[in-house]
Design a protein around this motif. Structure first.
Motif, short mmCIF file in Angstrom:
data_model
loop_
_atom_site.label_atom_id
_atom_site.label_comp_id
_atom_site.label_asym_id
_atom_site.label_seq_id
_atom_site.Cartn_x
_atom_site.Cartn_y
_atom_site.Cartn_z
N VAL A 87 0.84 -1.21 0.00
CA VAL A 87 0.00 0.00 0.00
C VAL A 87 0.86 1.25 0.00
O VAL A 87 0.65 2.16 -0.81
CB VAL A 87 -0.91 0.05 1.24
CG1 VAL A 87 -1.85 1.24 1.15
CG2 VAL A 87 -1.70 -1.21 1.39
N ARG A 100 2.83 -9.90 -10.92
CA ARG A 100 2.52 -9.54 -9.54
C ARG A 100 3.82 -9.42 -8.77
O ARG A 100 4.79 -10.09 -9.08
CB ARG A 100 1.66 -10.62 -8.87
CG ARG A 100 0.30 -10.77 -9.45
CD ARG A 100 -0.63 -9.66 -8.99
NE ARG A 100 -1.83 -9.63 -9.79
CZ ARG A 100 -1.89 -9.03 -10.98
NH1 ARG A 100 -0.86 -8.41 -11.48
NH2 ARG A 100 -3.00 -9.06 -11.67
N VAL A 142 0.29 -4.42 -9.80
CA VAL A 142 -0.83 -4.75 -8.90
C VAL A 142 -2.09 -4.99 -9.73
O VAL A 142 -2.28 -4.38 -10.77
CB VAL A 142 -1.14 -3.62 -7.88
CG1 VAL A 142 -0.17 -3.62 -6.75
CG2 VAL A 142 -1.19 -2.28 -8.56
N SER A 143 -2.95 -5.87 -9.24
CA SER A 143 -4.21 -6.14 -9.91
C SER A 143 -5.29 -5.23 -9.33
O SER A 143 -5.10 -4.61 -8.29
CB SER A 143 -4.60 -7.60 -9.73
OG SER A 143 -4.95 -7.83 -8.39
N ASP A 168 -6.05 -6.27 -5.88
CA ASP A 168 -5.02 -5.82 -4.93
C ASP A 168 -5.30 -4.39 -4.48
O ASP A 168 -5.19 -4.06 -3.30
CB ASP A 168 -3.62 -5.84 -5.58
CG ASP A 168 -3.12 -7.26 -5.83
OD1 ASP A 168 -3.59 -8.17 -5.14
OD2 ASP A 168 -2.26 -7.42 -6.71
N VAL A 169 -5.65 -3.55 -5.45
CA VAL A 169 -5.87 -2.13 -5.14
C VAL A 169 -7.09 -1.98 -4.24
O VAL A 169 -7.10 -1.19 -3.30
CB VAL A 169 -6.00 -1.29 -6.43
CG1 VAL A 169 -6.32 0.15 -6.10
CG2 VAL A 169 -4.72 -1.37 -7.24
N MET A 201 -6.33 -2.81 -0.70
CA MET A 201 -5.55 -1.78 0.02
C MET A 201 -6.45 -0.93 0.93
O MET A 201 -5.98 -0.36 1.90
CB MET A 201 -4.83 -0.87 -0.97
CG MET A 201 -3.68 -1.56 -1.66
SD MET A 201 -2.92 -0.48 -2.89
CE MET A 201 -1.77 -1.62 -3.63
N ARG A 237 -8.64 -9.62 -11.72
CA ARG A 237 -7.23 -10.06 -11.85
C ARG A 237 -6.44 -9.20 -12.82
O ARG A 237 -5.25 -9.42 -12.99
CB ARG A 237 -7.14 -11.52 -12.31
CG ARG A 237 -8.02 -12.48 -11.55
CD ARG A 237 -7.37 -12.96 -10.27
NE ARG A 237 -8.39 -13.39 -9.33
CZ ARG A 237 -8.24 -13.42 -8.01
NH1 ARG A 237 -7.12 -13.05 -7.47
NH2 ARG A 237 -9.22 -13.81 -7.23
N SER A 241 -4.40 -6.13 -14.49
CA SER A 241 -3.46 -5.17 -13.94
C SER A 241 -4.13 -3.79 -13.85
O SER A 241 -4.84 -3.38 -14.76
CB SER A 241 -2.24 -5.12 -14.87
OG SER A 241 -1.63 -3.86 -14.78
N PHE A 242 -3.91 -3.11 -12.75
CA PHE A 242 -4.58 -1.83 -12.50
C PHE A 242 -4.26 -0.82 -13.60
O PHE A 242 -5.13 -0.08 -14.05
CB PHE A 242 -4.17 -1.28 -11.14
CG PHE A 242 -4.83 0.02 -10.77
CD1 PHE A 242 -6.15 0.05 -10.37
CD2 PHE A 242 -4.13 1.21 -10.83
CE1 PHE A 242 -6.77 1.25 -10.03
CE2 PHE A 242 -4.73 2.40 -10.49
CZ PHE A 242 -6.05 2.42 -10.09
#
Lengths: 297, 282
Positions: free
Chosen positions: A166, A225, B108-109, B112-113, B116, B149, B151-152
């Motif tokens: 983060v 990743r 990051v996917s 993932d974001v 956070m 999944r 990517s951001f």
């Protein structure tokens, strides 16, 4: 190569060296990936050069002052952690330009080291092994120290991976959402410093940045990743260190330099290979579409 | 849940009927180095509303947002959120910023974001099962489950915005505060985002900064017009002509509205500061 395998089973020092390489690879992959995504290479460089200060001071205390428990490894660890904390505090509180602070830490650490080493008898051999590493000289107690630092690095990374992710990706938003960005940033710097100390045992402080970043940079060519990059980078690091030791052993080449040449070579090869593959792939697509167009006609 | 409200006003009950206001400004003035940006602002945003903050560029909309989050403290007056200092209740506000700076190479996917948003929910260790469930639910809410999944950085502007909304949602906010969520998206996506906000408004108060009056008039139940001075009024009392008049600076026309007193800033700015007891800068 064959000489290496012949001696490997008979000589403890070779087994120690391989074991040290394996241990170092874990920290290298895990922390190196963070260093690469966060673009902290210069920061790791500053910490690495402070390690010389710690090693030099420790050696001086040991040889000249008779403080026997003060090993260069201990001095290196201490200096690296202090450097990480100084960099963290100054960049967070001091409102100074980060690169200026890093350059200062870099040079002061190096200068301190050189002064102490000069004041210590028999300095040239020490200096060479600090600068360029000597994994073949790793003893059982060094191995224990490396293993301990490794355990600390891996445990902290496992416990705080999410926080590190983060604060690396969205530091401002994370701060707003109540994440202690400064604390975790400092923790990440300390992990980087411990990893630098471990890797210094393998390739010395001059080349430590290369070993920290090249496996991770290569891994990111394949990984989507962060965690998968960490695993690939650790694997590559194993390959480079063991390969480096094995390749350099017969012809008596410097181990650290061979490891780095191997890592650099593979990195460039992967970049080049990826480019070629992409071009071929592109050509295949255009061929296919032009064939399809012809068939229509 | 199945009933679709006809109008925005129907969705949000009367402010008086629906308990306490969630955001209160009392005679708030704010200045960046002597230059006063907001002057004598007193308003309260009722709970469960979809309130739009509108105003021309440089009118102080972002300053309003920062005061609400407690990132800035008023020079005079005080801001209360849930009756408390904003900085102390910031965790109950889901903030979605206008711009985020991020490294497009960062691996990051979308999921993932979103996760956070729950980073501060536990002290150590990886995300728990409940965190993942919540993140997946939030992605369903913003209709991006199929892109979890991905990517951001490969997402479009509108998709990224929805990921950030999902990130705010996983922390269970009571207020969702969005700063120009549709600044970088086309009209179709803008419409979709406002539909989504409408949907979320069933569960929480929404405050959205916008420059697009047409969209705002269709979706918001309340309106805060900011132009150095500010006031809040119900959308039903605000005709489009009036809002446009506000933008043009045609204040005379606006003053006819009894409920929604928007003064000519040039006059209002000359008013003396109100004396506030217990001035609070936290």
């Amino acid at each position: 190569m064959s000489l290496f395998w012949e001696h490997f089973f008979n000589h403890a020092f070779l087994q120690y060296a391989i074991l040290a390489g394996l241990l170092a690879s874990v920290a290298c992959g895990v922390v190196g990936s963070f260093v690469v995504v966060r673009r902290m290479t210069y920061l790791a460089g500053a910490i690495a050069h402070c390690v010389l200060g710690g090693m030099g001071a420790a050696r001086y205390l040991q040889r000249v002052q008779g403080v026997t428990w003060m090993t260069p490894f201990l001095g290196a660890t201490f200096a690296a952690v202090v450097a990480a904390l100084i960099i963290s505090v100054v960049t967070f509180k001091g409102r100074q330009r980060e690169d200026t602070v890093l350059s200062a830490v870099w040079a002061i650490g190096m200068a301190t080291g050189i002064s102490f080493i000069t004041a210590t008898p028999g300095y040239s051999e020490d200096l060479m092994s600090y600068l360029f590493g000597n994994i073949l000289m790793v003893g059982a107690s060094d191995l224990l120290h490396i293993a301990m630092l490794d355990a600390v690095v891996v445990a902290l990374m496992f416990l705080f991976y999410d926080k590190f992710l983060v604060i690396s990706f969205l530091p401002e938003l994370a701060r707003l959402r109540g994440v202690r960005v400064d604390v975790y940033h400092t923790a990440l710097l300390v992990l980087t410093s411990l990893t630098v100390v471990i890797l210094t045992q393998v390739v010395g402080l001059v080349m430590v940045i290369a070993l920290l970043t090249l496996p991770a940079a290569t891994a990111f060519q394949f990984a989507g990743r962060l965690w998968s990059a960490m695993i690939i980078a650790a694997g590559l690091c194993v390959l480079f260190t063991i390969g480096g030791i094995a390749l350099s052993y017969g012809p008596e080449l410097p181990v650290g330099a061979t490891v780095i040449q191997l890592a650099g070579g593979v990195y460039l090869l992967v970049l080049f290979g990826k480019k070629v593959w992409r071009r071929l792939h592109q050509r295949a697509i255009t061929n296919r579409s032009s064939n399809a167009a012809e068939q229509k006609i | 849940m199945t009933r679709t409200p006809e109008t925005a006003a129907e969705l949000s009950p009367e402010p008086s009927a629906n308990a306490r206001p969630v955001i209160e400004f009392e005679d708030v003035c704010f200045a960046y180095n002597r230059e006063e940006v907001l002057h004598n602002i007193s308003l309260s945003v009722p709970g469960q509303t979809l309130t739009a903050v509108v105003g021309p560029n440089g009118a102080g909309k972002s300053t309003f947002v920062k005061l609400t989050l407690g990132l800035l403290s008023p020079v005079r007056g005080r801001v209360r959120v849930f009756g408390d200092a904003p900085a102390r209740v910031r965790r109950r506000i889901g903030y979605v910023p206008q711009h985020i700076q991020f490294d497009s190479d960062f691996p990051v996917s979308a999921l993932d974001v979103v996760l956070m948003g729950r980073a501060e929910k536990h002290w150590i260790g990886p995300y728990r099962r409940t965190d993942r469930d919540k993140a997946e639910k939030a992605l369903v809410q913003v209709q991006l489950q199929q892109l979890a999944r991905r990517s951001f950085s490969s997402l479009s502007g509108g998709e990224r915005q929805r990921v950030l909304i999902a990130q705010a949602l996983v922390a269970n906010p009571e207020i969702l505060l969005l700063d120009e969520p549709t600044a970088n998206v086309d009209t179709q996506v803008e419409h979709e985002i406002y539909e989504l906000l409408h949907e979320l408004n069933r569960q929480m108060t929404i405050v959205v900064v916008s420059h697009n009056l047409n969209v705002v008039t269709r979706h918001a139940s309340h309106l805060i017009c900011v132009n150095r001075v500010a006031s809040l009024c119900r959308m039903t009392e605000m005709t489009e002509d009036r809002i446009h008049a506000f933008y043009r600076g045609d204040m005379a026309m606006l003053q006819h509205s009894a409920d929604c007193q928007i003064f000519d800033p040039s006059n209002a700015m000359r008013e003396p500061h109100h004396d506030v007891k217990g001035e609070d800068r936290s």
